[in-house]
Design a protein around this motif. Sequence first.
Motif, short mmCIF file in Angstrom:
data_model
loop_
_atom_site.label_atom_id
_atom_site.label_comp_id
_atom_site.label_asym_id
_atom_site.label_seq_id
_atom_site.Cartn_x
_atom_site.Cartn_y
_atom_site.Cartn_z
N TYR B 190 0.83 -1.20 0.00
CA TYR B 190 0.00 0.00 0.00
C TYR B 190 0.87 1.26 0.00
O TYR B 190 0.58 2.23 -0.71
CB TYR B 190 -0.93 0.01 1.21
N GLU B 191 1.92 1.23 0.78
CA GLU B 191 2.80 2.40 0.85
C GLU B 191 3.42 2.71 -0.51
O GLU B 191 3.59 3.87 -0.87
CB GLU B 191 3.90 2.17 1.90
N GLU B 194 -0.15 2.78 -3.10
CA GLU B 194 -1.37 3.44 -2.63
C GLU B 194 -2.62 2.68 -3.09
O GLU B 194 -3.64 3.26 -3.45
CB GLU B 194 -1.42 4.91 -3.05
N ARG B 195 -2.47 1.36 -3.12
CA ARG B 195 -3.60 0.50 -3.43
C ARG B 195 -3.51 -0.75 -2.55
O ARG B 195 -2.40 -1.16 -2.17
CB ARG B 195 -3.58 0.06 -4.90
N ASP B 299 -7.21 0.76 5.09
CA ASP B 299 -7.09 0.78 3.63
C ASP B 299 -6.22 -0.35 3.10
O ASP B 299 -6.33 -0.72 1.94
CB ASP B 299 -6.48 2.11 3.18
N ASP B 300 -5.34 -0.86 3.94
CA ASP B 300 -4.30 -1.75 3.39
C ASP B 300 -4.50 -3.22 3.70
O ASP B 300 -3.68 -4.04 3.34
CB ASP B 300 -2.91 -1.29 3.86
#
Lengths: 342, 342
Positions: B190-191, B194-195, B299-300
């Motif tokens: 994710y970092e 960003e998904r 989110d992750d």
Amino acid sequence: MPELRKDPVIGRWVIIAVERSRRPKGFKAPSHKDTEEDCPFCEGKEDQTPHEIFAIRKEGSTPDKPGWDTRVVPSKRPFLRVEGSINRHGRGLYDVMSGIGAHEVIIETPKHIGNIADLEETQIAKTVTCWIDRFVDLGRDERFKYVLVFKNYGVAAGAGHVKHSRSQLIATPVTPKRVKEELIGSKKYYEYHERCVFCDLVHQEIESKDRIVLDFDGFIAVTAFASRFPFEVWILPKEHNCDFSSMGVEKRLYLGKVLKKVLTKLKVALDDPAYNIVLHTAPFRRKKAKTGYWTTIEDDYHWHIEIIPRLGSTAGFEWGTGFYICPITPEDAAQYLREVEE
Amino acid sequence: MPELRKDPVIGRWVIIAVERSRRPKGFKAPSHKDTEEDCPFCEGKEDQTPHEIFAIRKEGSTPDKPGWDTRVVPSKRPFLRVEGSINRHGRGLYDVMSGIGAHEVIIETPKHIGNIADLEETQIAKTVTCWIDRFVDLGRDERFKYVLVFKNYGVAAGAGHVKHSRSQLIATPVTPKRVKEELIGSKKYYEYHERCVFCDLVHQEIESKDRIVLDFDGFIAVTAFASRFPFEVWILPKEHNCDFSSMGVEKRLYLGKVLKKVLTKLKVALDDPAYNIVLHTAPFRRKKAKTGYWTTIEDDYHWHIEIIPRLGSTAGFEWGTGFYICPITPEDAAQYLREVEE
């Protein structure tokens, strides 16, 4: 060609061994009997294996002919292939690598004996020499990061139905996840304490005696403090050393002795259980200038051997979670093993 | 009191379940037969289990009496104990924690049916509701970090000999290693991107179709790209969500449907194999001020279910190395499962 695939979330590499594919119904192992006549690993049957890569032989004997004590041959059904170059690529978000590596079988005795525990100490030491020779030789191949030496004994441990005592090795272009975790963990410990975690473990185990199974000739055998499985036993050299292959001839004999004693104790205590043995040693270190290979003696890693008896189907959800439940204390297991006559 | 112990090198916590200790010879599961008369989980035998914690019951029925659809009871032989406080301490270099936790059994049907695949979709959805209810309730206990929901079906998967369909949960004061690895891995992804890695995986699998087993009602079932085991199947919600317990009533029914279809396919394709199911969801998030509990929607991370059929003793050295060899491609396995009539 088999393929190495990386789990996109946790980064674990697995071998997808396509050439071993079987139809779904065919997953149960064929139940053919183990008979000496059909065994391809006995002395005199050398023509039934691929050509030998290494052997400890009587003077004057010829490769691929009788006259050997231990013998290393390529696997007939290899998980990985020696030929080719490492081709890393992506497949969308997934990472893939060609299944390059070596897969060899170490035949531990010319006789049709199933359990390495039943071999002479000197014979087991010869197996250790085979492991070391192959480890050093495969280390010369720049494509490989690690050589995984292991042994499956008994059908429940994943061994085939032919019982002739043998171990296997796989040379891989990646470091196995568990080994990597150990390297990272022991490095962290070293950074904090400036001591090897395994050396500390050896000292503490010797002092407390609670989990000691054996302590002699420069090795200890202990049940693991945080055992995943009942009677999980680790064998560690008492002196610090990260590199298994640096072991001298005398130490190999001592290791043969310790292995024989521990495995015999397990055999007696647990009624000849299936088991797995895995050697944990430091990965190959490479010079960046590609001027050859060397392995450095690291301060923060310490080679050792893990023995896992496979007792019934104790493992359920552990596979999927990494969370293990051990139904017997390592202290009880160690006491039991200490008391067993080998 | 059981004990949680941490491996000093790789940091894996294990449960040493001392109160379940047995003598070494007693490790083989007793071979008593499964008969309906002896089953303590059937309707009418409520007095043979501890008092129920939660149940979905017909209106007007009484706890611990007949009239239920699904029923949750504490384990008679718990791995962990509910009473007491978490006591972390060292033992020399080793880390230890008291074995605090909960261990519950979810009885999935009042009838003597063994495989959850043979239950109605609506009945499976009621099991999902039990999982969620217990998850939320145990989340109120500040001592617990995680609730591990799992199912062992068949003796080879670690189930007992009584076949009545049931799942289990363990609430633990630590996050299981595998879950922690997933959290770290998906956070890293994710970092960088960003998904969510699981969302990307869902999209890619739907696009390629190669490993899709099912795709409907907001869920996909796929064979894992880097499968450790033949026919390893993951079920994921297509929409991003880290928290299993936030699932609404309608979705539970869809999940029931998907579970039934996938498990029936496996049953038909692999001749009623033993299997493990493990639910992977985000750990409880705690407010630091101790003003209550809440789980944030991260989110992750992305909850999912992993199903692992246990086919023969394919696993050997994998235990000790974290290095898996899968003898069939996930693509072949998926195709086979797609074609099987459920």
